[in-house]
Scaffold this motif. Structure first.
Motif, PDB file in Angstrom:
ATOM      1  N   GLY A  35       0.832  -1.209   0.000  1.00  0.00           N
ATOM      2  CA  GLY A  35       0.000   0.000   0.000  1.00  0.00           C
ATOM      3  C   GLY A  35       0.862   1.254   0.000  1.00  0.00           C
ATOM      4  O   GLY A  35       0.480   2.280  -0.570  1.00  0.00           O
ATOM      5  N   TYR A  38       1.570   2.541  -3.509  1.00  0.00           N
ATOM      6  CA  TYR A  38       0.478   3.306  -4.112  1.00  0.00           C
ATOM      7  C   TYR A  38       0.320   4.654  -3.416  1.00  0.00           C
ATOM      8  O   TYR A  38       0.002   5.672  -4.054  1.00  0.00           O
ATOM      9  CB  TYR A  38      -0.827   2.495  -4.071  1.00  0.00           C
ATOM     10  CG  TYR A  38      -0.737   1.289  -4.971  1.00  0.00           C
ATOM     11  CD1 TYR A  38      -1.005   1.394  -6.332  1.00  0.00           C
ATOM     12  CD2 TYR A  38      -0.325   0.053  -4.473  1.00  0.00           C
ATOM     13  CE1 TYR A  38      -0.880   0.295  -7.172  1.00  0.00           C
ATOM     14  CE2 TYR A  38      -0.191  -1.052  -5.298  1.00  0.00           C
ATOM     15  CZ  TYR A  38      -0.470  -0.923  -6.644  1.00  0.00           C
ATOM     16  OH  TYR A  38      -0.334  -2.010  -7.477  1.00  0.00           O
ATOM     17  N   ARG A  39       0.545   4.673  -2.089  1.00  0.00           N
ATOM     18  CA  ARG A  39       0.500   5.948  -1.365  1.00  0.00           C
ATOM     19  C   ARG A  39       1.598   6.882  -1.866  1.00  0.00           C
ATOM     20  O   ARG A  39       1.384   8.088  -2.025  1.00  0.00           O
ATOM     21  CB  ARG A  39       0.668   5.706   0.147  1.00  0.00           C
ATOM     22  CG  ARG A  39      -0.581   5.099   0.781  1.00  0.00           C
ATOM     23  CD  ARG A  39      -0.322   4.693   2.230  1.00  0.00           C
ATOM     24  NE  ARG A  39      -1.492   4.073   2.816  1.00  0.00           N
ATOM     25  CZ  ARG A  39      -2.387   4.730   3.572  1.00  0.00           C
ATOM     26  NH1 ARG A  39      -2.204   6.003   3.861  1.00  0.00           N
ATOM     27  NH2 ARG A  39      -3.437   4.094   4.049  1.00  0.00           N
ATOM     28  N   ALA A  84      -4.026   7.623  -3.195  1.00  0.00           N
ATOM     29  CA  ALA A  84      -3.537   6.260  -3.468  1.00  0.00           C
ATOM     30  C   ALA A  84      -4.653   5.408  -4.051  1.00  0.00           C
ATOM     31  O   ALA A  84      -4.447   4.655  -5.009  1.00  0.00           O
ATOM     32  CB  ALA A  84      -3.005   5.625  -2.185  1.00  0.00           C
ATOM     33  N   GLY A 115      -1.311  -6.327   0.952  1.00  0.00           N
ATOM     34  CA  GLY A 115      -1.926  -5.388   0.019  1.00  0.00           C
ATOM     35  C   GLY A 115      -3.352  -5.761  -0.291  1.00  0.00           C
ATOM     36  O   GLY A 115      -4.129  -6.145   0.594  1.00  0.00           O
ATOM     37  N   ARG A 116      -3.705  -5.624  -1.585  1.00  0.00           N
ATOM     38  CA  ARG A 116      -5.072  -5.923  -2.024  1.00  0.00           C
ATOM     39  C   ARG A 116      -5.094  -7.086  -3.021  1.00  0.00           C
ATOM     40  O   ARG A 116      -6.101  -7.775  -3.146  1.00  0.00           O
ATOM     41  CB  ARG A 116      -5.703  -4.699  -2.710  1.00  0.00           C
ATOM     42  CG  ARG A 116      -5.781  -3.439  -1.870  1.00  0.00           C
ATOM     43  CD  ARG A 116      -6.799  -3.599  -0.761  1.00  0.00           C
ATOM     44  NE  ARG A 116      -7.022  -2.341  -0.024  1.00  0.00           N
ATOM     45  CZ  ARG A 116      -6.130  -1.719   0.738  1.00  0.00           C
ATOM     46  NH1 ARG A 116      -4.935  -2.237   0.895  1.00  0.00           N
ATOM     47  NH2 ARG A 116      -6.436  -0.605   1.364  1.00  0.00           N
TER      48      ARG A 116
END
Ligand code: C5P
Length: 205
Positions: A35, A38-39, A84, A115-116
């Motif tokens: 994450g 992406y941030r 993000a 994460g995702r």
């Protein structure tokens, strides 16, 4: 010792980061909080005075990502989280961040990534996949305790908005991998959730 790759996915404030760090410490593995990548891209776009919805700019920021920014406290700000979640929907951004995540997962001794889309896209062959979740109310209460925003309704609405964007996007949407273990931490405190995750992982090795 053989390599163990552990994928930890889940929505915002589910406890996945805490669990991933604890698993990494327990098994002596390196950990990547994806994450933060992406941030960092979202923050770079904001600092360039751009709009996170601008796919070309976001992709350029992703391709030229400065790792020094990964330690920036501004990464944790709600405005960065929002940026993000917008930049992460651009396939070009996800493509630009793919290789560094996969390289991290391929380290000789193994790795823990959270994460995702770790179990679904980044490391579909991970040895252990844990999908961490919790109810929206519980996650909003946890997030409220750690952000400057004091208004519960605002925190909850921001989380719900981010969940929806992560789950509904076309590029690597948040979803539980078929071969993952579900860990619902709604009724668990931090120590219980960590102990449970370690027990689940141990049982799979
Ligand atoms: O986990 P964290 O809240 O730091 O993630 C910030 C945002 O980055 C998420 O809302 C999500 O949109 C995006 N993200 C993603 N894929 C990942 C990790 C995070 O799309 N593997």
């Amino acid at each position: 010792r053989f390599a163990v790759v552990i994928a930890v996915d889940g929505p915002a404030a589910s406890g996945k980061g805490t669990i991933a760090r604890a698993l990494a410490a327990h098994f002596g593995l390196p950990h990547m909080d994806t994450g933060s990548l992406y941030r960092a891209v979202g923050l770079a776009v904001l600092r360039a005075g751009g709009d996170p919805a601008d796919a070309a700019l976001a992709a350029k920021c992703a391709r030229t990502l400065d790792v020094a920014v990964l330690d920036d406290p501004a990464l944790r700000e709600p405005s960065t989280a929002r940026a993000a979640s917008v930049v992460s929907a651009h396939p070009e951004v996800r493509a630009a961040l793919l290789e560094c995540q996969q390289a991290f997962a391929r380290q000789p001794g193994g790795a823990v990534l959270d994460g995702r889309d770790i179990g679904t896209v980044i490391a579909p062959d991970a040895d252990i996949k844990i999908f961490v979740t919790a109810s929206l109310d519980v996650r909003a209460k946890r997030r409220q305790a750690e952000t400057p925003e004091r208004d519960y309704a605002v925190v909850r609405a921001n989380l719900a908005e981010r969940d929806a964007r992560d789950a509904e996007r076309d590029a690597a949407p948040l979803r539980q991998a078929d071969d993952s273990i579900l860990l619902d931490t709604s009724d668990m405190d931090r120590e219980t959730a960590i102990a449970r995750a370690i027990a689940l992982a141990e049982a799979r090795l």
